[in-house]
Enzyme design. Sequence first.
Site, PDB file in Angstrom:
ATOM      1  N   SER A 104      -4.699   7.548  -5.125  1.00  0.00           N
ATOM      2  CA  SER A 104      -4.360   6.168  -5.454  1.00  0.00           C
ATOM      3  C   SER A 104      -3.736   6.110  -6.852  1.00  0.00           C
ATOM      4  O   SER A 104      -2.739   6.774  -7.104  1.00  0.00           O
ATOM      5  CB  SER A 104      -5.594   5.279  -5.325  1.00  0.00           C
ATOM      6  OG  SER A 104      -5.240   3.913  -5.356  1.00  0.00           O
ATOM      7  N   ASP A 145      -0.109   2.594   4.591  1.00  0.00           N
ATOM      8  CA  ASP A 145      -1.156   2.589   3.574  1.00  0.00           C
ATOM      9  C   ASP A 145      -1.806   1.208   3.489  1.00  0.00           C
ATOM     10  O   ASP A 145      -1.140   0.200   3.229  1.00  0.00           O
ATOM     11  CB  ASP A 145      -0.546   2.972   2.230  1.00  0.00           C
ATOM     12  CG  ASP A 145      -1.579   3.085   1.138  1.00  0.00           C
ATOM     13  OD1 ASP A 145      -2.005   4.216   0.851  1.00  0.00           O
ATOM     14  OD2 ASP A 145      -1.978   2.046   0.579  1.00  0.00           O
ATOM     15  N   HIS A 149      -6.424   4.112   3.177  1.00  0.00           N
ATOM     16  CA  HIS A 149      -6.065   4.472   1.802  1.00  0.00           C
ATOM     17  C   HIS A 149      -7.074   5.536   1.390  1.00  0.00           C
ATOM     18  O   HIS A 149      -8.006   5.288   0.639  1.00  0.00           O
ATOM     19  CB  HIS A 149      -6.157   3.233   0.910  1.00  0.00           C
ATOM     20  CG  HIS A 149      -5.574   3.419  -0.463  1.00  0.00           C
ATOM     21  ND1 HIS A 149      -4.233   3.645  -0.694  1.00  0.00           N
ATOM     22  CD2 HIS A 149      -6.159   3.378  -1.698  1.00  0.00           C
ATOM     23  CE1 HIS A 149      -4.005   3.728  -1.990  1.00  0.00           C
ATOM     24  NE2 HIS A 149      -5.160   3.587  -2.620  1.00  0.00           N
TER      25      HIS A 149
END
Length: 290
Positions: free
Chosen positions: A76, A173, A240
């Site tokens: 991330s 995502d 994610h």
Amino acid sequence: MGVLSDDPQLNPDFYNWNRVKVRYCDGSSYTGDIEEVDPVTNLHFRGARIFKAIMEELLIHKGMIYAQNAILGGTSAGGLGAILHCDNFRLFFSLIAKVKCISDAGFFVNVKTINGEPHIEEYFKRVVALHGSAKNLPFSCTSSSLDPSLCFFPQYAAQHICTPLFIINSAYDSWQINNSLVPQEADPRHVWDFCKGNINNCSLSQIQTLQDFRLTFLEALNELGPSTSRGYFISSCHSHKGIEVQVYWSYNNSPTLANKTIAEAVGDWFFDRSGFQEVYCPYPCGKSCH
């Protein structure tokens, strides 16, 4: 677990490496450097100094300067940081060391909302301004004709990076869909709530919108240009994830592309056993996790 596991069955290529996990704490993917302290909150925006201090500690006091193999990776915002700092990370090591970078769920694309608003672009612009990040973004990008804040997006910054980079991401995502494509202000009537929570609840028109997002994502990836040293593992999971999650990295039911788990693909790429540039894209993409 995952890429940090010391179990050779679960992490065959990297189980016996020295592993360092750096907690994310600065809000700018370690690019900030503002001398002034916020008088109201007492917050310091100096992520770039944090990154430098960590590297100095590891290199000088922990012996990392003698490493023969090194990876800078993250998930991330950490995956974004791995891209933005990749070339600088390479400079810390000898020329004969094998140094590469891994970005997991960090390839944030410059996409407009369902209402056509540049929400994520404006958000990143505010981050760069707040943290004074421009001077710490890849110079090869900021020295171009682009607004420096755009260099916070991997699609613009990564095309200038020389160090080998492996990009792990979903073309669906979930963070980007929930926060870039359909942020709360773009859906005041909460029409997308069920769809964002579970892609199987999406209507046909919403599925088409997600398909359009996927195309935008792949076009952004394509903007990086061809590179034999770059690797891709682009799934269609509506998630994610993080490569510290064992079931995501390498397990019986892990996502696979070309019959390889992420662990196998990254290991083959890092040790130059074979390249890996695979994208999963049947229609309707995202209905299953691959």
